[in-house]
Design a protein around this motif. Sequence first.
Motif, PDB file in Angstrom:
ATOM      1  N   PHE A 111       3.826 -10.177  69.339  1.00 50.31           N
ATOM      2  CA  PHE A 111       4.369  -8.828  69.230  1.00 50.31           C
ATOM      3  C   PHE A 111       3.413  -7.968  68.409  1.00 50.31           C
ATOM      4  O   PHE A 111       3.060  -8.335  67.285  1.00 50.31           O
ATOM      5  CB  PHE A 111       5.736  -8.854  68.541  1.00 50.31           C
ATOM      6  CG  PHE A 111       6.781  -9.614  69.302  1.00 50.31           C
ATOM      7  CD1 PHE A 111       7.621  -8.963  70.179  1.00 50.31           C
ATOM      8  CD2 PHE A 111       6.910 -10.989  69.142  1.00 50.31           C
ATOM      9  CE1 PHE A 111       8.585  -9.664  70.887  1.00 50.31           C
ATOM     10  CE2 PHE A 111       7.869 -11.693  69.847  1.00 50.31           C
ATOM     11  CZ  PHE A 111       8.709 -11.032  70.716  1.00 50.31           C
ATOM     12  N   THR A 112       2.980  -6.856  68.987  1.00 50.34           N
ATOM     13  CA  THR A 112       2.205  -5.860  68.262  1.00 50.34           C
ATOM     14  C   THR A 112       2.958  -4.539  68.362  1.00 50.34           C
ATOM     15  O   THR A 112       3.965  -4.441  69.057  1.00 50.34           O
ATOM     16  CB  THR A 112       0.784  -5.681  68.845  1.00 50.34           C
ATOM     17  OG1 THR A 112       0.884  -5.063  70.134  1.00 50.34           O
ATOM     18  CG2 THR A 112       0.041  -6.994  68.941  1.00 50.34           C
ATOM     19  N   GLN A 113       2.435  -3.508  67.725  1.00 56.38           N
ATOM     20  CA  GLN A 113       3.079  -2.199  67.820  1.00 56.38           C
ATOM     21  C   GLN A 113       2.919  -1.593  69.206  1.00 56.38           C
ATOM     22  O   GLN A 113       3.653  -0.670  69.562  1.00 56.38           O
ATOM     23  CB  GLN A 113       2.514  -1.262  66.760  1.00 56.38           C
ATOM     24  CG  GLN A 113       2.891  -1.684  65.362  1.00 56.38           C
ATOM     25  CD  GLN A 113       2.356  -0.727  64.307  1.00 56.38           C
ATOM     26  OE1 GLN A 113       1.660   0.228  64.595  1.00 56.38           O
ATOM     27  NE2 GLN A 113       2.696  -1.013  63.060  1.00 56.38           N
ATOM     28  N   ASN A 114       1.999  -2.116  70.001  1.00 56.28           N
ATOM     29  CA  ASN A 114       1.741  -1.547  71.326  1.00 56.28           C
ATOM     30  C   ASN A 114       2.346  -2.337  72.478  1.00 56.28           C
ATOM     31  O   ASN A 114       2.634  -1.768  73.524  1.00 56.28           O
ATOM     32  CB  ASN A 114       0.233  -1.417  71.566  1.00 56.28           C
ATOM     33  CG  ASN A 114      -0.408  -0.505  70.564  1.00 56.28           C
ATOM     34  OD1 ASN A 114       0.148   0.528  70.212  1.00 56.28           O
ATOM     35  ND2 ASN A 114      -1.563  -0.887  70.071  1.00 56.28           N
ATOM     36  N   GLU A 115       2.504  -3.662  72.301  1.00 56.88           N
ATOM     37  CA  GLU A 115       2.922  -4.477  73.440  1.00 56.88           C
ATOM     38  C   GLU A 115       3.513  -5.806  73.000  1.00 56.88           C
ATOM     39  O   GLU A 115       3.416  -6.194  71.848  1.00 56.88           O
ATOM     40  CB  GLU A 115       1.737  -4.737  74.374  1.00 56.88           C
ATOM     41  CG  GLU A 115       0.636  -5.546  73.725  1.00 56.88           C
ATOM     42  CD  GLU A 115      -0.606  -5.674  74.589  1.00 56.88           C
ATOM     43  OE1 GLU A 115      -0.618  -5.187  75.717  1.00 56.88           O
ATOM     44  OE2 GLU A 115      -1.571  -6.293  74.102  1.00 56.88           O
ATOM     45  N   ILE A 116       4.096  -6.481  73.999  1.00 57.81           N
ATOM     46  CA  ILE A 116       4.606  -7.838  73.839  1.00 57.81           C
ATOM     47  C   ILE A 116       3.826  -8.696  74.829  1.00 57.81           C
ATOM     48  O   ILE A 116       3.740  -8.356  76.021  1.00 57.81           O
ATOM     49  CB  ILE A 116       6.116  -7.924  74.145  1.00 57.81           C
ATOM     50  CG1 ILE A 116       6.906  -7.081  73.147  1.00 57.81           C
ATOM     51  CG2 ILE A 116       6.605  -9.353  74.089  1.00 57.81           C
ATOM     52  CD1 ILE A 116       7.262  -5.748  73.640  1.00 57.81           C
ATOM     53  N   VAL A 117       3.250  -9.812  74.346  1.00 58.24           N
ATOM     54  CA  VAL A 117       2.418 -10.657  75.195  1.00 58.24           C
ATOM     55  C   VAL A 117       2.991 -12.067  75.221  1.00 58.24           C
ATOM     56  O   VAL A 117       3.187 -12.679  74.171  1.00 58.24           O
ATOM     57  CB  VAL A 117       0.956 -10.707  74.688  1.00 58.24           C
ATOM     58  CG1 VAL A 117       0.116 -11.626  75.554  1.00 58.24           C
ATOM     59  CG2 VAL A 117       0.364  -9.317  74.640  1.00 58.24           C
ATOM     60  N   PHE A 118       3.272 -12.555  76.438  1.00 60.52           N
ATOM     61  CA  PHE A 118       3.674 -13.940  76.618  1.00 60.52           C
ATOM     62  C   PHE A 118       2.399 -14.736  76.821  1.00 60.52           C
ATOM     63  O   PHE A 118       1.733 -14.603  77.848  1.00 60.52           O
ATOM     64  CB  PHE A 118       4.601 -14.087  77.830  1.00 60.52           C
ATOM     65  CG  PHE A 118       5.992 -13.596  77.571  1.00 60.52           C
ATOM     66  CD1 PHE A 118       7.020 -14.483  77.331  1.00 60.52           C
ATOM     67  CD2 PHE A 118       6.271 -12.242  77.568  1.00 60.52           C
ATOM     68  CE1 PHE A 118       8.302 -14.032  77.086  1.00 60.52           C
ATOM     69  CE2 PHE A 118       7.541 -11.774  77.330  1.00 60.52           C
ATOM     70  CZ  PHE A 118       8.565 -12.669  77.079  1.00 60.52           C
ATOM     71  N   ASN A 119       2.065 -15.541  75.832  1.00 57.81           N
ATOM     72  CA  ASN A 119       0.819 -16.285  75.839  1.00 57.81           C
ATOM     73  C   ASN A 119       1.026 -17.611  76.580  1.00 57.81           C
ATOM     74  O   ASN A 119       1.180 -18.657  75.985  1.00 57.81           O
ATOM     75  CB  ASN A 119       0.359 -16.541  74.400  1.00 57.81           C
ATOM     76  CG  ASN A 119      -1.037 -17.084  74.349  1.00 57.81           C
ATOM     77  OD1 ASN A 119      -1.795 -16.959  75.297  1.00 57.81           O
ATOM     78  ND2 ASN A 119      -1.364 -17.704  73.232  1.00 57.81           N
TER      79      ASN A 119
END
Length: 193
Positions: A115-123
């Motif tokens: 989780f970042t301020q710009n996006e959510i990434v499923f690694n």
Amino acid sequence: MVYDYLITLKKPDYKIVDLISQLLYLAALGTFIFFASKVQGSAIFYWVASMLLIAIYIFLQFKFSRREKVYYTPGLAIAAQTFIAGPYTNLLLASLYLISLFIERELKFEKEVGFTQNEIVFNTLLKKQYEWTDFNNIMIKDGLLTLDFKDNRLMQKEIDGDISPEIEIEFNEFCHIQIIDKATDQNKIAINN
């Protein structure tokens, strides 16, 4: 990429995946030994492939006994190559082993959500990226990560390890703020257009 929060999801039990991989090893080994005993001149090719499969299997069982994560992909790759390059070429079986190789890798790949301020990434093996505007709500409660998508999908995943109540509150506030801020930004853009 640096994440504000990185959540590791609970690992599933790999017994069924391992059993299928072991059965594929056994099937390939039986096939190669059969071909080695029937083929004149190219028998060494199948004997070498058989010995490699046995050696890899023994090594993997040693790793398994030490409670390490075991990937059966090396033997599956050798089996696929042998089915392609051997005198009895079988592209269908080679394809089955190649598909199994990639499926095993995907199923055992450590799943994380960043989780970042710009996006959510499923690694995962194939990364999936989402915008905050894709969600109604994201939260952690009772060891579950809940993702409520705007398209009426709901995803709940168990988290690996314990999260303190303070971190849980902090994470939930972070997500709530991001969803509200990004929705407000999107509304401003829509009004200006």
